[in-house]
Structures are given as structure tokens and as C-alpha cells.
Write a protein that holds these residues in place. Sequence first.
Motif, mmCIF file in Angstrom:
data_model
loop_
_atom_site.group_PDB
_atom_site.id
_atom_site.type_symbol
_atom_site.label_atom_id
_atom_site.label_comp_id
_atom_site.label_asym_id
_atom_site.label_seq_id
_atom_site.Cartn_x
_atom_site.Cartn_y
_atom_site.Cartn_z
ATOM 1 N N UNK A 131 -1.018 -1.528 -3.739
ATOM 2 C CA UNK A 131 -1.418 -2.162 -2.490
ATOM 3 C C UNK A 131 -0.223 -2.397 -1.570
ATOM 4 N N UNK A 132 -0.523 -2.600 -0.289
ATOM 5 C CA UNK A 132 0.487 -3.009 0.679
ATOM 6 C C UNK A 132 0.518 -4.527 0.839
ATOM 7 N N UNK A 133 -0.041 -5.232 -0.149
ATOM 8 C CA UNK A 133 0.016 -6.689 -0.218
ATOM 9 C C UNK A 133 0.340 -7.091 -1.652
ATOM 10 N N UNK A 134 1.124 -8.164 -1.806
ATOM 11 C CA UNK A 134 1.443 -8.697 -3.145
ATOM 12 C C UNK A 134 1.963 -7.605 -4.080
ATOM 13 N N UNK A 135 2.780 -6.738 -3.554
ATOM 14 C CA UNK A 135 3.326 -5.589 -4.286
ATOM 15 C C UNK A 135 4.744 -5.379 -3.748
ATOM 16 N N UNK A 136 5.743 -6.095 -4.304
ATOM 17 C CA UNK A 136 7.059 -6.188 -3.668
ATOM 18 C C UNK A 136 7.701 -4.861 -3.277
ATOM 19 N N UNK A 137 7.717 -3.878 -4.185
ATOM 20 C CA UNK A 137 8.397 -2.630 -3.860
ATOM 21 C C UNK A 137 7.685 -1.861 -2.749
ATOM 22 N N UNK A 138 6.361 -1.980 -2.665
ATOM 23 C CA UNK A 138 5.630 -1.348 -1.571
ATOM 24 C C UNK A 138 5.871 -2.096 -0.258
ATOM 25 N N UNK A 139 5.743 -3.421 -0.311
ATOM 26 C CA UNK A 139 5.928 -4.238 0.890
ATOM 27 C C UNK A 139 7.326 -4.038 1.469
ATOM 28 N N UNK A 140 8.302 -3.781 0.615
ATOM 29 C CA UNK A 140 9.677 -3.549 1.066
ATOM 30 C C UNK A 140 9.740 -2.391 2.067
ATOM 31 N N UNK A 141 8.925 -1.367 1.834
ATOM 32 C CA UNK A 141 8.898 -0.216 2.728
ATOM 33 C C UNK A 141 7.921 -0.396 3.888
ATOM 34 N N UNK A 142 6.769 -0.991 3.617
ATOM 35 C CA UNK A 142 5.651 -0.929 4.567
ATOM 36 C C UNK A 142 5.402 -2.201 5.345
ATOM 37 N N UNK A 143 5.874 -3.342 4.861
ATOM 38 C CA UNK A 143 5.407 -4.610 5.371
ATOM 39 C C UNK A 143 4.059 -4.953 4.755
ATOM 40 N N UNK A 144 3.499 -6.089 5.152
ATOM 41 C CA UNK A 144 2.245 -6.579 4.572
ATOM 42 C C UNK A 144 1.073 -6.119 5.430
ATOM 43 N N UNK A 145 0.191 -5.314 4.834
ATOM 44 C CA UNK A 145 -0.999 -4.827 5.536
ATOM 45 C C UNK A 145 -2.145 -4.713 4.541
ATOM 46 N N UNK A 146 -3.360 -4.725 5.045
ATOM 47 C CA UNK A 146 -4.553 -4.744 4.199
ATOM 48 C C UNK A 146 -4.971 -3.327 3.803
ATOM 49 N N UNK A 147 -4.188 -2.732 2.909
ATOM 50 C CA UNK A 147 -4.491 -1.394 2.392
ATOM 51 C C UNK A 147 -4.135 -1.390 0.909
ATOM 52 N N UNK A 148 -5.023 -0.877 0.078
ATOM 53 C CA UNK A 148 -4.863 -1.068 -1.368
ATOM 54 C C UNK A 148 -4.662 0.212 -2.177
ATOM 55 N N UNK A 149 -5.125 1.358 -1.690
ATOM 56 C CA UNK A 149 -5.055 2.589 -2.499
ATOM 57 C C UNK A 149 -3.988 3.509 -1.919
ATOM 58 N N UNK A 150 -2.735 3.081 -2.071
ATOM 59 C CA UNK A 150 -1.620 3.717 -1.391
ATOM 60 C C UNK A 150 -0.696 4.396 -2.397
ATOM 61 N N UNK A 151 -0.192 5.560 -2.023
ATOM 62 C CA UNK A 151 0.883 6.221 -2.753
ATOM 63 C C UNK A 151 1.960 6.618 -1.755
ATOM 64 N N UNK A 152 3.136 6.052 -1.937
ATOM 65 C CA UNK A 152 4.264 6.309 -1.052
ATOM 66 C C UNK A 152 5.303 7.134 -1.797
ATOM 67 N N UNK A 153 5.772 8.196 -1.160
ATOM 68 C CA UNK A 153 6.823 9.034 -1.728
ATOM 69 C C UNK A 153 8.025 9.027 -0.796
ATOM 70 N N UNK A 154 9.196 8.809 -1.381
ATOM 71 C CA UNK A 154 10.418 8.856 -0.598
ATOM 72 C C UNK A 154 11.386 9.816 -1.292
ATOM 73 N N UNK A 155 11.597 10.979 -0.682
ATOM 74 C CA UNK A 155 12.554 11.947 -1.192
ATOM 75 C C UNK A 155 13.949 11.563 -0.706
ATOM 76 N N UNK A 156 14.936 11.908 -1.514
ATOM 77 C CA UNK A 156 16.300 11.549 -1.156
ATOM 78 C C UNK A 156 16.686 12.150 0.203
#
Length: 412
Positions: free
Chosen positions: A22-47
Motif C-alpha cells: 500500500x501507499x499508506x502505513x508502508x514505510x518503504x513505499x511511503x518514502x518514495x510515493x508519499x501517503x495516498x489511498x492506493x493499496x495494490x502497488x508494485x514499485x520498481x526502481x532500477x539503479x
Amino acid sequence: MKTDIDRLMQEENIDVLWVTGSMMNNPDMVYFTGIHNASTINLFKLRDKPPIIFHDNFERDEVAKSGLKTQSYIDKFPFDKYLKEARGNVLKAYSTWFKAFFIETCITSSRVAIFGKKDISYTYAIIKALKRELPQVEFIGYFKDSLLKQARMTKSQAEVEQIRQMGNVTTQIVAKVANLLSNQKVKDNKLVNKGGHPITVKEIKKLIRLWLVERGADNPEGTIFAIGHDAGVPHNAGDPNGFLELGKPIVFDIFPCEAGGGYFYDFTRTWCLGYATDEVQKLHAQVLKVHHKIISELRPNRPFRDFQKRASELFTKMGHVTIEKQFNVTEGYIHCIGHGLGLNVHENPFSGISAGERDILTPGIVFTIEPGLYYPSKNIGVRIEDTIYLNPQGKFEILADYPYDLVIPVKN
């Protein structure tokens, strides 16, 4: 900081960061995205490349608020297609579905570090299945000191200001609680409400939650409001049905965060209602002395653990048993001097026995100093805690000041 991520990926030979959940209550995700109401997220960051978010179409508006590059699942990866190909085998469908993301993102023979909050059983099943689909991909997990936790340890000025704002909210709530308690009536040595019934810990915590919500904050980790014997056990949250008795020490440890899982603040004071016994006064004075002494001796680029050892040394000279001398001690100084603070209430740097070589007081960190003495056999516990910022100029700053008074006068 985020600017350290690519360097850390290079140093640890990590090609890709995969953050899920989720983009809420999920520290490593929130670090990239901020807090938003979306739960089924997969974020990829290539070097050396910006992150990309894969998301459900019905969450597209919320995901767009992140400001990152986005890709809807349904546009290229309609799940019904993969489920049909897998003949109804849901795990097989999910593994081939994820494989498609990896191929689309050019992740076919890489070292992929995994992050985010998901059910551990679900995650294990997916990773195991994906490994069969993409045998050249190596999945990397961290037991401690993860790459993102290292990056998150130092804060930008914007992050510090968010924590400072939570500190302001925290001290406002603490002041409201103190004012409430001081204006209650007393009957049989207990605070009572207008109906003459004893006020309970549960009632105080209910008000704390309400006041936090009114200020855009939350306390997902709870609040410690522990009295007497309960105050003598560091993480005892307090008996919900316990009464507020005069003279008994109250450990009030409040650690709220921005609503939705944002930045935390951590703060503790010890109070007695009406009066404090000589023994409680003595212990409080000793804890306050160590608190001030440790803060005065803090120096940049020193191992945080050095100050845990120093606190133990000070308490030993005062005649208390400490965790440094006896690890399984249950009375005396029995916990660590502090911890880092950010999107988790406890994060690097750490000061306890498990602290590593990276747990350094580096400019940019936010951390707590929280000495305490605990004697449950005497129905006494004392802790004093402040959150501190080490700025880029090497100066230590308490982010939200509040008095250290032990006794709260009871007017009625």
C-alpha cells in the motif's frame, strides 16, 4: 536520504529495488510515493533510473499524486489473461503476471532487493514461484540495516520539518492531558469525573486519540499511559481500567505519526498527580540528570552505542543495576538510551546490543534520548524522552520542547 539510494545500490551490488503493498502505513513505499489511498502497488526502481509504479486502474488518480512514472496493470497486463493461461491456477497466474512486469522493466538477470509490507506467507509463495519463472533473478532480503533503512536514516530538511510538526502536535496533546488532569476533582485519593466516578486510563487514551485525529495525526502503535507497577515495566501500555491515583508515578509515552503512516514523533514524561514521594522524586532527578548529561555530551559521527554505555556508567555510579552489566536485569536501567525515528517509530541508528557499525550519529539523523529507571517491585517507573535532530552544521536540537516537571498540581 533519497539522494544516497543509487550510491548504496552500487555499493551493495543491487540492480533493482522492488517495493510492494500500500501507499499508506508502508514505510518503504511511503518514502518514495508519499501517503495516498492506493493499496495494490508494485514499485520498481532500477539503479540510476527513476522509479516506476504499476497499479490498478481504479487507483490511477491516487497513484498519479505521487508524481512518479506510472503504468496501469490493465493497459498491458490484464490479470484475466494470465488466469486463463494458467487454467485457474491463481499462484501460477500471479507468478507469470509478475514475470511480465519484470520483463517490461528489463529485469531478467538482476539482483532484486525486496521491500514493503505484505503478508509473509503470500510474499514467500510469490517469490518462490517467481524464482521458477525467472531463475536468473536473485532476490535479496535484509535481516537488518536494509539499503532503504540506510538511506532513510538521514533526513532532508523537508522530512525534519514534518517530524517537527508532529512534535508540535505531540506537545499540544501532552499539554491538554496535563491541563485536563489538573482540573479534575479528587475522591478517595483518585481523580473523578463530574459524576463522581473514578477516571480510567482508557478514558484518557480515548481523548488522546480524538485530539490526535483532530490534528491530522494517528497513533497506530498505541500510547503508553502506565501507572504505578505498570510504569515499572518499560513497554507496559497501562491497564485500561486502572484509576488515576494521587502520588503514583505515571509514565506517559506518546508516539504519534502523520495520519496514513507518515513521520513519527516520540516523547515521554513522567508525572505524579498532586505530589510525589521522596523516592520517586529522587529517581526522577537522577533520570533527568542523565538525560541532560547525555545530551550535553553528544558528538557527531560517534557510534550511538557509546552513549548507551555512558548512560549505564552514570546510572551505575548512582547505585543502579544496568543492562550493560546484567543483560537479563528487570529492575534498574533496563533498556537502551535511544533509537532513530522517521517513518518507523524505531529505526536506525540503534544504541543497544545489536547496534552495528552503521549506527552512527551522522548529520541529518533524527533520534531519541530516553533514559529511565524501573522498579516494578516498588510500583515505580520513570522515563524522560525527547526527540533530537543532528543538523548538517553538527548541532543537536530538541525538536519540540516541553517542561520536565514531575508533579502536576491538582486544583480540586
